[in-house]
Motif scaffolding. Structure first.
Motif, PDB file in Angstrom:
ATOM      1  N   ASP A   1     -73.655  15.080  17.522  1.00 17.20           N
ATOM      2  CA  ASP A   1     -73.928  13.624  17.187  1.00 17.20           C
ATOM      3  C   ASP A   1     -73.121  13.105  15.973  1.00 17.20           C
ATOM      4  O   ASP A   1     -73.366  11.812  15.646  1.00 17.20           O
ATOM      5  CB  ASP A   1     -75.330  13.501  17.078  1.00 17.20           C
ATOM      6  CG  ASP A   1     -76.081  14.183  16.155  1.00 17.20           C
ATOM      7  OD1 ASP A   1     -75.707  14.977  15.498  1.00 17.20           O
ATOM      8  OD2 ASP A   1     -77.402  14.229  16.256  1.00 17.20           O
ATOM      9  N   ARG A   2     -72.313  13.507  15.188  1.00 14.80           N
ATOM     10  CA  ARG A   2     -71.287  13.241  14.587  1.00 14.80           C
ATOM     11  C   ARG A   2     -69.925  13.943  14.527  1.00 14.80           C
ATOM     12  O   ARG A   2     -70.093  14.855  14.997  1.00 14.80           O
ATOM     13  CB  ARG A   2     -71.994  13.113  12.946  1.00 14.80           C
ATOM     14  CG  ARG A   2     -72.277  14.726  12.488  1.00 14.80           C
ATOM     15  CD  ARG A   2     -73.181  14.792  11.288  1.00 14.80           C
ATOM     16  NE  ARG A   2     -73.695  15.810  11.185  1.00 14.80           N
ATOM     17  CZ  ARG A   2     -74.750  16.501  11.862  1.00 14.80           C
ATOM     18  NH1 ARG A   2     -75.548  15.801  12.630  1.00 14.80           N
ATOM     19  NH2 ARG A   2     -75.307  17.479  11.477  1.00 14.80           N
ATOM     20  N   GLU A   3     -68.912  13.339  13.978  1.00 16.96           N
ATOM     21  CA  GLU A   3     -67.815  13.743  13.963  1.00 16.96           C
ATOM     22  C   GLU A   3     -67.565  15.007  12.961  1.00 16.96           C
ATOM     23  O   GLU A   3     -67.788  14.501  12.002  1.00 16.96           O
ATOM     24  CB  GLU A   3     -66.630  13.008  13.912  1.00 16.96           C
ATOM     25  CG  GLU A   3     -65.282  13.612  14.119  1.00 16.96           C
ATOM     26  CD  GLU A   3     -64.021  12.637  14.060  1.00 16.96           C
ATOM     27  OE1 GLU A   3     -62.907  13.000  14.741  1.00 16.96           O
ATOM     28  OE2 GLU A   3     -64.345  11.226  13.749  1.00 16.96           O
ATOM     29  N   PRO A   4     -67.263  16.211  13.212  1.00 18.75           N
ATOM     30  CA  PRO A   4     -67.357  17.357  12.186  1.00 18.75           C
ATOM     31  C   PRO A   4     -65.810  17.156  11.524  1.00 18.75           C
ATOM     32  O   PRO A   4     -65.206  18.637  11.763  1.00 18.75           O
ATOM     33  CB  PRO A   4     -67.578  18.556  13.210  1.00 18.75           C
ATOM     34  CG  PRO A   4     -67.083  18.304  14.509  1.00 18.75           C
ATOM     35  CD  PRO A   4     -67.075  16.636  14.678  1.00 18.75           C
ATOM     36  N   VAL A   5     -65.660  16.328  10.874  1.00 13.23           N
ATOM     37  CA  VAL A   5     -64.402  16.085  10.172  1.00 13.23           C
ATOM     38  C   VAL A   5     -64.075  17.529   9.527  1.00 13.23           C
ATOM     39  O   VAL A   5     -62.830  18.145   9.380  1.00 13.23           O
ATOM     40  CB  VAL A   5     -64.135  15.037   9.397  1.00 13.23           C
ATOM     41  CG1 VAL A   5     -62.915  14.937   8.569  1.00 13.23           C
ATOM     42  CG2 VAL A   5     -64.093  13.876  10.248  1.00 13.23           C
ATOM     43  N   PRO A   6     -64.955  18.176   8.608  1.00 11.33           N
ATOM     44  CA  PRO A   6     -64.659  19.352   7.730  1.00 11.33           C
ATOM     45  C   PRO A   6     -64.072  20.541   8.501  1.00 11.33           C
ATOM     46  O   PRO A   6     -63.399  21.436   8.261  1.00 11.33           O
ATOM     47  CB  PRO A   6     -65.801  19.580   6.890  1.00 11.33           C
ATOM     48  CG  PRO A   6     -66.614  18.234   6.982  1.00 11.33           C
ATOM     49  CD  PRO A   6     -66.348  17.551   8.399  1.00 11.33           C
ATOM     50  N   LEU A   7     -64.716  20.670   9.760  1.00 12.68           N
ATOM     51  CA  LEU A   7     -64.448  21.580  10.753  1.00 12.68           C
ATOM     52  C   LEU A   7     -62.981  21.703  11.289  1.00 12.68           C
ATOM     53  O   LEU A   7     -62.333  22.550  11.145  1.00 12.68           O
ATOM     54  CB  LEU A   7     -65.119  21.477  11.881  1.00 12.68           C
ATOM     55  CG  LEU A   7     -64.739  22.688  12.906  1.00 12.68           C
ATOM     56  CD1 LEU A   7     -65.320  24.191  12.302  1.00 12.68           C
ATOM     57  CD2 LEU A   7     -65.707  22.538  14.302  1.00 12.68           C
ATOM     58  N   TYR A   8     -62.228  20.465  11.386  1.00  9.35           N
ATOM     59  CA  TYR A   8     -60.969  20.487  11.596  1.00  9.35           C
ATOM     60  C   TYR A   8     -59.732  21.132  10.926  1.00  9.35           C
ATOM     61  O   TYR A   8     -59.116  21.906  11.288  1.00  9.35           O
ATOM     62  CB  TYR A   8     -60.503  19.015  11.773  1.00  9.35           C
ATOM     63  CG  TYR A   8     -61.303  18.389  12.716  1.00  9.35           C
ATOM     64  CD1 TYR A   8     -61.886  18.775  13.797  1.00  9.35           C
ATOM     65  CD2 TYR A   8     -61.413  16.789  12.625  1.00  9.35           C
ATOM     66  CE1 TYR A   8     -62.624  18.048  14.749  1.00  9.35           C
ATOM     67  CE2 TYR A   8     -62.235  15.924  13.635  1.00  9.35           C
ATOM     68  CZ  TYR A   8     -62.902  16.800  14.651  1.00  9.35           C
ATOM     69  OH  TYR A   8     -63.471  15.733  15.417  1.00  9.35           O
ATOM     70  N   ARG A   9     -60.307  20.962   9.468  1.00 10.32           N
ATOM     71  CA  ARG A   9     -59.180  21.886   8.637  1.00 10.32           C
ATOM     72  C   ARG A   9     -59.540  23.405   8.661  1.00 10.32           C
ATOM     73  O   ARG A   9     -58.351  24.171   8.600  1.00 10.32           O
ATOM     74  CB  ARG A   9     -59.586  21.758   7.103  1.00 10.32           C
ATOM     75  CG  ARG A   9     -58.593  22.132   6.083  1.00 10.32           C
ATOM     76  CD  ARG A   9     -59.254  21.696   4.695  1.00 10.32           C
ATOM     77  NE  ARG A   9     -58.016  20.846   4.395  1.00 10.32           N
ATOM     78  CZ  ARG A   9     -58.283  19.763   3.336  1.00 10.32           C
ATOM     79  NH1 ARG A   9     -59.423  19.615   2.774  1.00 10.32           N
ATOM     80  NH2 ARG A   9     -57.441  18.978   2.994  1.00 10.32           N
ATOM     81  N   ILE A  10     -60.667  23.797   8.862  1.00 11.32           N
ATOM     82  CA  ILE A  10     -60.980  25.240   8.878  1.00 11.32           C
ATOM     83  C   ILE A  10     -60.103  25.794  10.408  1.00 11.32           C
ATOM     84  O   ILE A  10     -59.511  26.872  10.174  1.00 11.32           O
ATOM     85  CB  ILE A  10     -62.492  25.551   9.097  1.00 11.32           C
ATOM     86  CG1 ILE A  10     -63.119  25.250   7.878  1.00 11.32           C
ATOM     87  CG2 ILE A  10     -62.708  26.917   9.463  1.00 11.32           C
ATOM     88  CD1 ILE A  10     -64.267  25.194   7.716  1.00 11.32           C
ATOM     89  N   LEU A  11     -60.332  24.926  11.519  1.00 10.65           N
ATOM     90  CA  LEU A  11     -59.893  25.396  12.759  1.00 10.65           C
ATOM     91  C   LEU A  11     -58.188  25.286  12.483  1.00 10.65           C
ATOM     92  O   LEU A  11     -57.483  26.468  12.832  1.00 10.65           O
ATOM     93  CB  LEU A  11     -60.131  24.427  13.620  1.00 10.65           C
ATOM     94  CG  LEU A  11     -61.733  24.425  14.021  1.00 10.65           C
ATOM     95  CD1 LEU A  11     -61.906  23.221  15.212  1.00 10.65           C
ATOM     96  CD2 LEU A  11     -62.050  25.625  14.803  1.00 10.65           C
ATOM     97  N   GLU A  12     -57.667  24.400  11.873  1.00 12.37           N
ATOM     98  CA  GLU A  12     -56.376  24.511  11.757  1.00 12.37           C
ATOM     99  C   GLU A  12     -55.867  25.533  10.933  1.00 12.37           C
ATOM    100  O   GLU A  12     -54.688  26.119  11.262  1.00 12.37           O
ATOM    101  CB  GLU A  12     -55.517  23.234  11.182  1.00 12.37           C
ATOM    102  CG  GLU A  12     -55.767  21.980  12.188  1.00 12.37           C
ATOM    103  CD  GLU A  12     -55.680  20.712  11.511  1.00 12.37           C
ATOM    104  OE1 GLU A  12     -55.495  20.255  10.402  1.00 12.37           O
ATOM    105  OE2 GLU A  12     -55.844  19.509  12.327  1.00 12.37           O
ATOM    106  N   LYS A  13     -56.551  25.741   9.759  1.00 10.68           N
ATOM    107  CA  LYS A  13     -56.096  26.816   8.996  1.00 10.68           C
ATOM    108  C   LYS A  13     -56.108  28.101   9.465  1.00 10.68           C
ATOM    109  O   LYS A  13     -55.312  29.238   9.098  1.00 10.68           O
ATOM    110  CB  LYS A  13     -56.945  26.859   7.545  1.00 10.68           C
ATOM    111  CG  LYS A  13     -56.693  27.889   6.432  1.00 10.68           C
ATOM    112  CD  LYS A  13     -57.576  27.678   5.444  1.00 10.68           C
ATOM    113  CE  LYS A  13     -57.338  28.883   4.412  1.00 10.68           C
ATOM    114  NZ  LYS A  13     -58.680  28.501   3.583  1.00 10.68           N
TER     115      LYS A  13
END
Length: 75
Positions: free
Chosen positions: A40-52
């Motif tokens: 129910d919210r955009e998990p912005v901190p997750l994106y950097r972890i995924l990319e890394k």
């Protein structure tokens, strides 16, 4: 044979539980699978972890303001 999708229904969870759940699922992810994360919210901190860590993702916001993120391993 494993299921093609790992579904994570994370709406209503309090941080850091959604992040913990998706990181646990990443450890289980097979090359032929993807994770469908519903939150129910955009998990912005997750994106950097995924990319890394070599994952790709696609984020879609539904009409009901729920985010669906498809996560898979880079080929």
């Amino acid at each position: 044979m494993s299921a093609p999708e790992i579904l994570l229904e994370l709406c209503g969870m309090v941080p850091p539980e959604p992040m913990e759940r998706v990181l646990e699922a990443l450890d289980l992810l097979q090359p032929d699978q993807h994770i469908r994360m519903v939150i129910d919210r955009e998990p912005v901190p997750l994106y950097r972890i995924l990319e890394k860590n070599g994952y790709r993702y696609r984020t879609t916001m539904r009409d009901d303001y729920i985010y669906e993120i498809l996560i898979s391993q880079n080929d």
